[in-house]
Design a protein around this motif. Structure first.
Motif, short mmCIF file in Angstrom:
data_model
loop_
_atom_site.label_atom_id
_atom_site.label_comp_id
_atom_site.label_asym_id
_atom_site.label_seq_id
_atom_site.Cartn_x
_atom_site.Cartn_y
_atom_site.Cartn_z
N LEU A 142 -2.79 -1.36 -2.98
CA LEU A 142 -3.83 -0.40 -2.55
C LEU A 142 -3.31 0.81 -2.69
O LEU A 142 -2.14 1.38 -2.29
CB LEU A 142 -4.03 -0.80 -1.24
CG LEU A 142 -4.90 0.37 -0.54
CD1 LEU A 142 -6.23 0.50 -1.04
CD2 LEU A 142 -5.32 -0.01 1.16
N ASP A 143 -3.92 1.84 -3.43
CA ASP A 143 -3.80 3.27 -3.09
C ASP A 143 -5.08 3.80 -2.50
O ASP A 143 -6.08 3.64 -2.96
CB ASP A 143 -3.42 4.01 -4.57
CG ASP A 143 -3.19 5.42 -4.30
OD1 ASP A 143 -3.27 5.95 -3.21
OD2 ASP A 143 -2.73 6.07 -5.62
N PRO A 144 -4.85 4.18 -1.11
CA PRO A 144 -6.40 4.44 -0.59
C PRO A 144 -6.98 5.76 -0.95
O PRO A 144 -8.23 5.69 -0.98
CB PRO A 144 -5.69 4.87 0.95
CG PRO A 144 -4.30 4.82 0.94
CD PRO A 144 -3.66 4.07 -0.52
N ILE A 145 -6.03 6.76 -1.45
CA ILE A 145 -6.92 7.79 -2.26
C ILE A 145 -5.68 8.17 -3.46
O ILE A 145 -4.74 8.72 -3.22
CB ILE A 145 -6.91 8.98 -1.37
CG1 ILE A 145 -8.01 8.86 -0.17
CG2 ILE A 145 -7.47 10.31 -2.31
CD1 ILE A 145 -8.41 10.24 0.37
N ASP A 146 -6.05 7.63 -4.52
CA ASP A 146 -5.26 8.00 -5.71
C ASP A 146 -5.81 9.32 -6.44
O ASP A 146 -7.10 9.56 -6.09
CB ASP A 146 -5.43 7.12 -6.75
CG ASP A 146 -4.56 7.20 -7.90
OD1 ASP A 146 -3.51 7.76 -7.86
OD2 ASP A 146 -5.05 6.87 -9.10
N GLY A 147 -4.81 10.14 -6.52
CA GLY A 147 -5.32 11.72 -6.72
C GLY A 147 -5.60 12.28 -5.64
O GLY A 147 -6.47 13.15 -5.56
N THR A 148 -4.67 12.47 -4.79
CA THR A 148 -4.68 13.36 -3.38
C THR A 148 -5.11 14.80 -3.85
O THR A 148 -5.69 15.59 -3.07
CB THR A 148 -3.64 13.25 -2.60
OG1 THR A 148 -2.32 13.14 -2.99
CG2 THR A 148 -4.00 12.24 -1.34
N ALA B 78 0.74 -1.11 0.00
CA ALA B 78 0.06 -0.02 0.04
C ALA B 78 0.90 1.32 -0.01
O ALA B 78 2.13 1.23 0.30
CB ALA B 78 -0.86 0.04 1.00
N GLU B 79 0.06 2.42 -0.32
CA GLU B 79 1.17 3.49 -0.64
C GLU B 79 1.40 4.11 0.84
O GLU B 79 2.73 4.61 0.76
CB GLU B 79 0.05 4.80 -1.39
CG GLU B 79 1.17 5.95 -1.38
CD GLU B 79 0.54 7.04 -2.41
OE1 GLU B 79 -0.51 6.97 -2.62
OE2 GLU B 79 1.39 8.01 -2.70
N GLU B 80 0.78 3.98 1.76
CA GLU B 80 1.09 4.87 3.27
C GLU B 80 1.82 3.90 3.95
O GLU B 80 1.48 2.86 3.83
CB GLU B 80 -0.37 5.45 3.60
CG GLU B 80 -1.00 6.26 2.73
CD GLU B 80 -0.23 7.48 2.21
OE1 GLU B 80 0.79 7.96 2.88
OE2 GLU B 80 -0.70 8.00 1.16
N ILE C 13 3.08 0.78 -8.36
CA ILE C 13 2.33 -0.52 -8.96
C ILE C 13 0.72 -0.21 -8.40
O ILE C 13 0.03 -0.18 -9.15
CB ILE C 13 2.44 -1.62 -8.49
CG1 ILE C 13 2.69 -1.78 -6.81
CG2 ILE C 13 3.78 -2.23 -9.15
CD1 ILE C 13 2.80 -3.41 -6.50
N TRP C 14 0.58 0.60 -7.44
CA TRP C 14 -0.83 1.06 -6.81
C TRP C 14 -1.57 2.00 -7.71
O TRP C 14 -2.55 2.08 -7.63
CB TRP C 14 -0.93 1.12 -5.38
CG TRP C 14 0.26 2.31 -5.15
CD1 TRP C 14 0.02 3.71 -5.12
CD2 TRP C 14 1.55 2.15 -4.38
NE1 TRP C 14 1.24 4.28 -4.66
CE2 TRP C 14 1.85 3.40 -4.55
CE3 TRP C 14 2.17 1.03 -4.12
CZ2 TRP C 14 3.13 3.68 -3.78
CZ3 TRP C 14 3.42 1.46 -3.51
CH2 TRP C 14 4.02 2.63 -3.47
N ASP C 15 -0.74 2.70 -8.58
CA ASP C 15 -1.35 3.85 -9.40
C ASP C 15 -1.91 3.26 -10.71
O ASP C 15 -2.55 3.97 -11.44
CB ASP C 15 -0.11 4.67 -9.71
CG ASP C 15 -0.01 5.78 -8.43
OD1 ASP C 15 -1.21 6.01 -7.79
OD2 ASP C 15 0.79 6.57 -8.36
N HIS C 16 -1.55 2.02 -10.89
CA HIS C 16 -2.02 1.19 -12.20
C HIS C 16 -2.49 -0.06 -12.25
O HIS C 16 -3.20 -0.48 -13.34
CB HIS C 16 -0.71 1.41 -13.09
CG HIS C 16 -0.27 2.81 -13.46
ND1 HIS C 16 -0.84 3.62 -14.31
CD2 HIS C 16 0.80 3.29 -12.89
CE1 HIS C 16 -0.21 4.94 -13.77
NE2 HIS C 16 0.72 4.67 -13.34
MG MG Z 1 -1.86 7.48 -6.44
#
Ligand code: MG
Ligand code: AMP
Length: 332
Positions: free
Chosen positions: A123-129, A68-70, A269-272
């Motif tokens: 996981l990107d919990p919020i993509d496009g913050t 995950a991102e965070e 990877i979580w962005d795509h």
């Molecule tokens: Mg993102």
């Protein structure tokens, strides 16, 4: 059907996380935004959504890893303690079983490194913050990867409407796809799904394309040159997050360009992962700017790829040729 349980659990988790994000977005205050080293805004919603999804996944699939991102590092400060308190308030409204003391360890379930072997979620919990903070589009993006291949993807798009141009209509969609099974859309509030398919546009001059709002994430200058070569007449549709993939998958646009702005940037990877399987299962094609398949087996980044090109399939070779022409002309 294979992955039925995974799909059900993932959709429910993304629904809950999307609900949390919508609540935070409608009450955004500056205290809820702290600054990461790379200056991208991180919000209570970002951590809250990751807490919900990591918790729900580990309940249903205790052995599964998550990339995950965070991570909880920036919450380990005095200010971070205030943010953790806020995260807890939002999360416990949706999942009362979670204790405040568990929040950091749940977030850190997302610390897996990925790679070519076994099965893990990304996981990107919020993509496009940035879109989230502007009150615009963002996505909760979750995908399952097995032996380096994406096999399932979910995109929660809380601010997207069924008709892109009618922003007054009901908001909140979830897109989903399972490998070999096609792609679907449903309202966040409902369970009935409709199949989606990419456009059948054959000539690029008729093809609207989409790209990032942020010119730091994708070169607007290069996309303009590519659009010129292809004879694209329509203005670009600029949307934050993997909502761009959703818009291609349901045929509102036929070309998605993500053109490098820096030599050293590696896509995450979580962005795509979620977006690319949804486009492919809707009949489209996704590669990098050289026409190579995205390689999700290299860890947390797409280190074998540069940029991204997504299309309705029909237009792919033509678009990739134009992309190569423009990017090569810059190297000379
Ligand atoms: Mg993102
Ligand atoms: P978008 O909504 O298309 O602007 O993409 C948002 C994503 O861009 C974020 O989740 C970041 O991970 C990613 N990002 C950050 N910096 C860059 C960059 N220099 N090039 C491409 N993507 C980036």
């Amino acid at each position: 059907m294979k992955y039925d349980l995974e799909l059900q659990v993932a959709i429910e988790a993304v629904k809950k996380a999307s609900t949390l994000c919508s609540k935070v977005q409608s009450s955004l205050v500056s205290e809820e935004t702290i600054t990461k080293k790379d200056k991208s805004p991180v919000t209570v919603a970002d951590f809250g959504a990751q807490t919900i999804i990591c918790h729900e996944l580990s309940k249903a699939f205790p052995d599964d890893k998550v990339v995950a991102e965070e991570n909880s590092q920036e919450l380990q400060t005095e200010h971070g303690a205030l943010v953790t308190q806020k995260i807890y308030e939002y999360v416990s409204d949706i999942l009362p079983e979670i204790n405040q003391e568990e929040i950091h360890s749940i977030i850190d379930k997302g610390n897996h490194d990925g790679g070519p072997l076994g099965r893990f979620w990304t996981l990107d919990p919020i993509d496009g913050t940035k879109g989230f903070l502007r009150g615009e589009q963002y996505a909760v993006a979750l995908a399952l990867i097995e032996e380096g291949k994406v096999v399932l993807g979910i995109l929660g798009c809380p601010n997207l409407t069924k008709d892109l141009n009618n922003t007054d209509s009901t908001k909140g969609l979830i897109f989903s796809a399972i490998t070999g099974e096609g792609a679907s859309v449903q309202y966040i509030e409902e369970d009935s799904q409709d199949r989606i398919e990419v456009s059948d546009i054959e000539h690029p001059s008729d093809a609207p394309f989409c790209e990032s709002v942020e010119s730091a994430h994708s070169s607007h200058g290069d996309s303009e040159k590519i659009a010129d070569i292809l004879g694209v007449k329509a203005e670009p549709i600029r949307i934050d997050s993997q909502c761009k993939y959703a818009v291609i998958a349901r045929g509102d646009a036929s070309i998605y360009l993500r053109l490098p702005t820096r030599k050293d940037y590696q896509e995450k990877i979580w962005d795509h992962a979620a977006g690319s399987i949804i486009v492919k299962e809707a009949g489209g094609k996704v590669t990098d700017t050289a026409g190579k398949n995205l390689d999700f087996s290299q860890g947390r980044t797409l280190s074998n790829n540069t940029g991204v090109v997504g299309t309705n399939g029909e237009l792919h070779d033509l678009v990739v040729s134009a992309v190569i022409e423009v990017l090569n002309s810059k190297r000379r």
